[in-house]
Design an enzyme around this catalytic site. Structure first.
Site, PDB file in Angstrom:
ATOM      1  N   ILE A  25       0.827  -1.204   0.000  1.00  0.00           N
ATOM      2  CA  ILE A  25       0.000   0.000   0.000  1.00  0.00           C
ATOM      3  C   ILE A  25       0.864   1.257   0.000  1.00  0.00           C
ATOM      4  O   ILE A  25       0.567   2.233  -0.693  1.00  0.00           O
ATOM      5  CB  ILE A  25      -0.960  -0.009   1.201  1.00  0.00           C
ATOM      6  CG1 ILE A  25      -1.995  -1.133   1.039  1.00  0.00           C
ATOM      7  CG2 ILE A  25      -1.671   1.341   1.337  1.00  0.00           C
ATOM      8  CD1 ILE A  25      -2.911  -1.299   2.239  1.00  0.00           C
ATOM      9  N   ASN A  45      12.371   0.261   6.187  1.00  0.00           N
ATOM     10  CA  ASN A  45      13.044  -0.184   7.403  1.00  0.00           C
ATOM     11  C   ASN A  45      14.259  -1.046   7.099  1.00  0.00           C
ATOM     12  O   ASN A  45      15.324  -0.830   7.649  1.00  0.00           O
ATOM     13  CB  ASN A  45      12.079  -0.952   8.303  1.00  0.00           C
ATOM     14  CG  ASN A  45      12.730  -1.416   9.587  1.00  0.00           C
ATOM     15  OD1 ASN A  45      13.668  -0.789  10.072  1.00  0.00           O
ATOM     16  ND2 ASN A  45      12.257  -2.511  10.147  1.00  0.00           N
ATOM     17  N   ASP A  71      13.758   2.951  11.258  1.00  0.00           N
ATOM     18  CA  ASP A  71      12.864   2.071  12.006  1.00  0.00           C
ATOM     19  C   ASP A  71      11.917   2.958  12.803  1.00  0.00           C
ATOM     20  O   ASP A  71      12.289   3.506  13.839  1.00  0.00           O
ATOM     21  CB  ASP A  71      13.678   1.175  12.931  1.00  0.00           C
ATOM     22  CG  ASP A  71      12.810   0.247  13.774  1.00  0.00           C
ATOM     23  OD1 ASP A  71      11.563   0.364  13.725  1.00  0.00           O
ATOM     24  OD2 ASP A  71      13.382  -0.591  14.498  1.00  0.00           O
ATOM     25  N   ASN A  98       1.970   4.704   7.063  1.00  0.00           N
ATOM     26  CA  ASN A  98       1.415   3.523   6.408  1.00  0.00           C
ATOM     27  C   ASN A  98       1.857   2.190   7.003  1.00  0.00           C
ATOM     28  O   ASN A  98       1.119   1.224   6.951  1.00  0.00           O
ATOM     29  CB  ASN A  98       1.795   3.559   4.916  1.00  0.00           C
ATOM     30  CG  ASN A  98       1.685   2.205   4.271  1.00  0.00           C
ATOM     31  OD1 ASN A  98       0.598   1.709   4.018  1.00  0.00           O
ATOM     32  ND2 ASN A  98       2.820   1.574   4.033  1.00  0.00           N
ATOM     33  N   SER A 148      -7.833   0.371   9.685  1.00  0.00           N
ATOM     34  CA  SER A 148      -8.203  -0.829   8.932  1.00  0.00           C
ATOM     35  C   SER A 148      -9.674  -1.087   9.145  1.00  0.00           C
ATOM     36  O   SER A 148     -10.240  -0.729  10.189  1.00  0.00           O
ATOM     37  CB  SER A 148      -7.394  -2.038   9.417  1.00  0.00           C
ATOM     38  OG  SER A 148      -7.948  -3.249   8.921  1.00  0.00           O
ATOM     39  N   TYR A 162      -4.747  -7.167  16.434  1.00  0.00           N
ATOM     40  CA  TYR A 162      -4.704  -6.284  15.261  1.00  0.00           C
ATOM     41  C   TYR A 162      -5.837  -5.265  15.302  1.00  0.00           C
ATOM     42  O   TYR A 162      -5.617  -4.066  15.085  1.00  0.00           O
ATOM     43  CB  TYR A 162      -4.786  -7.125  13.986  1.00  0.00           C
ATOM     44  CG  TYR A 162      -4.696  -6.316  12.716  1.00  0.00           C
ATOM     45  CD1 TYR A 162      -3.507  -5.695  12.348  1.00  0.00           C
ATOM     46  CD2 TYR A 162      -5.794  -6.176  11.877  1.00  0.00           C
ATOM     47  CE1 TYR A 162      -3.418  -4.954  11.178  1.00  0.00           C
ATOM     48  CE2 TYR A 162      -5.711  -5.437  10.697  1.00  0.00           C
ATOM     49  CZ  TYR A 162      -4.522  -4.832  10.362  1.00  0.00           C
ATOM     50  OH  TYR A 162      -4.437  -4.098   9.204  1.00  0.00           O
ATOM     51  N   LYS A 166      -5.508  -0.960  15.597  1.00  0.00           N
ATOM     52  CA  LYS A 166      -6.033  -0.030  14.597  1.00  0.00           C
ATOM     53  C   LYS A 166      -7.143   0.856  15.170  1.00  0.00           C
ATOM     54  O   LYS A 166      -7.292   2.020  14.767  1.00  0.00           O
ATOM     55  CB  LYS A 166      -6.542  -0.804  13.382  1.00  0.00           C
ATOM     56  CG  LYS A 166      -5.439  -1.508  12.602  1.00  0.00           C
ATOM     57  CD  LYS A 166      -4.434  -0.513  12.031  1.00  0.00           C
ATOM     58  CE  LYS A 166      -3.468  -1.166  11.074  1.00  0.00           C
ATOM     59  NZ  LYS A 166      -2.561  -0.188  10.442  1.00  0.00           N
ATOM     60  N   VAL A 195      -6.468  -5.638   0.519  1.00  0.00           N
ATOM     61  CA  VAL A 195      -5.736  -5.018  -0.588  1.00  0.00           C
ATOM     62  C   VAL A 195      -4.633  -5.989  -1.006  1.00  0.00           C
ATOM     63  O   VAL A 195      -3.917  -6.528  -0.159  1.00  0.00           O
ATOM     64  CB  VAL A 195      -5.111  -3.670  -0.170  1.00  0.00           C
ATOM     65  CG1 VAL A 195      -4.397  -3.015  -1.350  1.00  0.00           C
ATOM     66  CG2 VAL A 195      -6.173  -2.735   0.396  1.00  0.00           C
ATOM     67  N   THR A 197      -1.547  -7.252  -1.401  1.00  0.00           N
ATOM     68  CA  THR A 197      -0.170  -7.005  -0.994  1.00  0.00           C
ATOM     69  C   THR A 197       0.384  -8.305  -0.424  1.00  0.00           C
ATOM     70  O   THR A 197      -0.322  -9.307  -0.343  1.00  0.00           O
ATOM     71  CB  THR A 197      -0.107  -5.918   0.096  1.00  0.00           C
ATOM     72  OG1 THR A 197      -0.771  -6.415   1.275  1.00  0.00           O
ATOM     73  CG2 THR A 197      -0.775  -4.619  -0.350  1.00  0.00           C
TER      74      THR A 197
END
Length: 267
Positions: A25, A45, A71, A98, A148, A162, A166, A195, A197
């Protein structure tokens, strides 16, 4: 799929910093901003080669770019990232946070290391990216954070870590929008669904009814596309185009919002 019509260079003269922009993304966002004329700081990173490839792609659009390693889970590295960006381009107008990671584990199996890894990148890093953006952006700048669809999704097992990481970002967004208002900086978050990825490739089966590890990617795509009125899964360009609008001066009245980017999917 997203169309390939020529894009007006509506962000000429603007400078954008995009974290995690070497792939996925973040890459899609960096390219869409560059197509519109913005100069772009491509943060990464560890993987220098993909980040430099993004810089090279941006050069082909006629825009400028530089790859800067940092980082962002470490605040001194965030500070250095911003200082190097400013030394290279002189100013900043747009910051897009992002970078992210995802863990699916039963609640009783989540370790401190799991918790810290997810929250350090998805939540803590975004706070300090936004903090530094507020300090360094010119008046009228734009901050875009990454939430998200998972932050408000129910019925997905083993998803608390997760989803929680978010959901916190959505709270940050509403508060930061108030705090940054005196500099005419807008702060918004985007909340994508699936998405295409590498993170999608690793985890999307969790979102498919009766999904299982090792499912063919064609089956996963078909299963998730069935929820979308547009009949497909998102690609990074779809997300980048929305961010490009939020970066544009015409988006000023969009502030403190979390924008759901699912193509109308209902799950």
């Amino acid at each position: 799929m997203a169309s390939s019509e020529e894009t007006p260079r509506s962000l000429t003269g603007k400078v954008a910093l995009v974290t995690g922009a070497g792939r996925g993304i973040g890459k899609g966002i960096a390219l869409e901003l560059a197509k519109r004329g913005a100069s772009v700081v491509v943060n990464y990173n560890s993987a220098e080669k993909p980040a430099q490839e993004v810089v090279d792609e941006i050069a082909k659009t006629g825009s400028r770019a530089v790859a800067i390693k940092a980082d962002i889970t470490k605040v001194p590295e965030v500070s250095r990232l911003f200082q190097e960006a400013l030394r290279h381009f002189g100013h900043l107008d747009i910051v897009v946070s992002n970078s992210g990671t995802e863990v699916f584990k039963p609640e009783e199996e989540v370790t401190e290391e799991d918790y810290d890894r997810v929250f350090n990148l998805n939540t803590r890093a975004q706070f300090f990216i936004a903090q530094h953006a507020y300090v360094h952006l010119r008046n009228g700048g734009r901050i875009v954070l990454m939430s998200s669809v998972a932050a408000n999704m129910s019925g997905i097992p083993n998803h608390a870590l997760y989803a929680g990481s978010k959901a916190a970002v959505e709270g940050f967004t509403r508060s930061f929008a108030v705090d940054a208002g005196h500099k005419k900086i807008t702060v918004n978050a985007i909340a994508p669904g699936g998405v295409k990825t590498d993170m999608y490739d690793a985890n999307a089966w969790h979102y498919v009814p009766n999904g299982k590890p090792g499912m063919p990617m064609e089956e996963i795509d078909k299963g998730l596309a069935a929820f979308c009125p547009l009949g497909r899964v998102a690609v990074p360009q779809d997300i980048g185009r929305v961010v490009a609008f939020l970066a544009h001066p015409d988006s000023e009245w969009v502030n403190g919002q979390v924008i759901l980017l699912t193509g109308g999917s209902v799950t």
